[in-house]
Scaffold this motif. Structure first.
Motif: not given
Length: 80
Positions: A32-33, A61-63, A73-79
């Motif tokens: 979660v960024l 990033a996606r919301v 939430l602004v997230i990055v998957e796989g990180a």
């Protein structure tokens, strides 16, 4: 009418066949960024703007909406 008698192995097999097995689907790890309150007057626009800026930086990033906390939430998957 008599009740059937089952061996322990037959009873175990009958018991196992009556249960529905459900496992949670595997979700990729995510980071979660940033969090944005869903009650913001502009709605999800601040979250979308933040995610767009990260994408311009090369971060995928996606919301997503977190219903439990009522926030975007602004997230990055796989990180991690």
């Amino acid at each position: 009418m008599s009740t059937p008698t089952y061996s322990p192995a037959e009873q175990a097999a009958r018991d196992l066949s009556t249960y529905r097995r459900y496992t949670e689907p595997k979700r990729p790890p995510r980071t979660v960024l940033e969090r944005f309150d869903a009650g913001h007057p502009r709605g999800q626009w601040p979250a979308e703007s933040f995610a767009a800026a990260r994408r311009r930086e090369g971060i995928p990033a996606r919301v997503v909406m977190d219903l439990r906390t009522d926030s975007f939430l602004v997230i990055v998957e796989g990180a991690s």
